[in-house]
Write an enzyme that holds these catalytic residues in place. Structure first.
Site, mmCIF file in Angstrom:
data_model
loop_
_atom_site.group_PDB
_atom_site.id
_atom_site.type_symbol
_atom_site.label_atom_id
_atom_site.label_comp_id
_atom_site.label_asym_id
_atom_site.label_seq_id
_atom_site.Cartn_x
_atom_site.Cartn_y
_atom_site.Cartn_z
ATOM 1 N N ASP A 10 53.700 -14.400 24.998
ATOM 2 C CA ASP A 10 54.017 -13.206 25.783
ATOM 3 C C ASP A 10 53.132 -13.157 27.025
ATOM 4 O OD1 ASP A 10 55.832 -12.278 23.799
ATOM 5 O OD2 ASP A 10 54.140 -11.534 22.624
ATOM 6 N N ASP A 32 58.237 -16.007 26.564
ATOM 7 C CA ASP A 32 58.538 -15.133 25.437
ATOM 8 C C ASP A 32 58.717 -13.752 26.028
ATOM 9 O OD1 ASP A 32 59.032 -14.146 22.923
ATOM 10 O OD2 ASP A 32 57.236 -14.920 21.998
ATOM 11 N N ASP A 36 55.174 -6.605 26.126
ATOM 12 C CA ASP A 36 55.445 -6.128 24.770
ATOM 13 C C ASP A 36 54.472 -5.002 24.421
ATOM 14 O OD1 ASP A 36 57.391 -8.018 24.628
ATOM 15 O OD2 ASP A 36 56.502 -9.176 22.996
ATOM 16 N N ARG A 134 66.301 -7.385 25.147
ATOM 17 C CA ARG A 134 65.167 -6.479 24.971
ATOM 18 C C ARG A 134 64.800 -5.709 26.235
ATOM 19 N NH1 ARG A 134 61.210 -9.977 20.883
ATOM 20 N NH2 ARG A 134 62.816 -10.335 19.301
#
Length: 210
Positions: A10, A32, A36, A134
């Site tokens: 991430d 990724d 997040d 997402r």
């Protein structure tokens, strides 16, 4: 085998954080998630920011990787297979398919975290260019998404380069090389409000995986 996101690469991860504001930033392709939010973080706002795919130019990040593999195909079995007659993708096809951002905002690390109900994120006035998934994906908690643009027109063109026969050949080797197209996803009882947004070419703009 192309499943690079299992390494958890991430770009930014917020954990046990409160009242975080990310504003007027430009993010390019990561391998990724881009930003997040985990472990009960709340009061997170991401605003007036751009999340961009690789532009596929001759010196872009993805293009440089593909050039390196093309120069030594035998050292990269998956890439060699994609370029072989069994699949038949060109260098430019591979660059286009690999150029999109696979995942953008995961909110909640796992469905088992007891603090997922505390998760809280606001996304507003953001531009998402060829993000495959997402925007956000929520595992519990609450998300408010407004005045954003999800522009997946490049993903639509990239996905068209993969025929059903190519997909079958790639899957037969256990390789992962495809294009997905999701927008905001709510799971584990999470609540997502999406409003006043422009959604272009996204196959599943809003989903509940349960």
């Amino acid at each position: 085998k192309g499943d690079y996101d299992k390494n958890d690469w991430d770009y930014l991860t917020l954990e046990q954080s409160n009242k975080v504001w990310i504003d007027h930033c430009t993010f390019n392709k990561a391998y990724d998630g881009v930003v997040d939010v985990k472990k009960g973080s709340s009061g997170v706002t991401i605003s007036w920011s751009s999340f961009r795919s690789d532009d596929g130019s001759s010196n872009s990040w993805v293009s440089q990787q593909v050039k390196a593999m093309e120069a030594n195909k035998s050292a990269y079995p998956m890439y060699n297979y994609l370029r072989s007659s069994s699949v038949g993708l060109s260098q430019q096809d591979i660059i286009a398919i690999a150029g999109g951002q696979k995942k953008t905002h995961l909110v909640g690390a796992t469905e088992f975290s007891s603090d997922n109900a505390d998760l809280e994120i606001t996304l507003h006035h953001n531009y998402y260019q060829d993000s495959q998934d997402r925007m956000p994906r929520l595992r519990g908690g609450n998300a408010h998404v407004y005045n954003i643009v999800m522009d997946a027109s490049g993903l639509v063109a990239a996905k068209a380069k993969l025929t059903p026969a190519m997909d079958q050949a790639i899957n037969s080797k256990g390789y992962h090389f495809t294009v997905t197209s999701n927008g905001a996803i709510s799971t584990e009882g999470g609540s997502v409000l999406v409003e006043k947004s422009n959604i272009i070419g996204v196959a599943s703009p809003i989903r509940n995986n349960q």
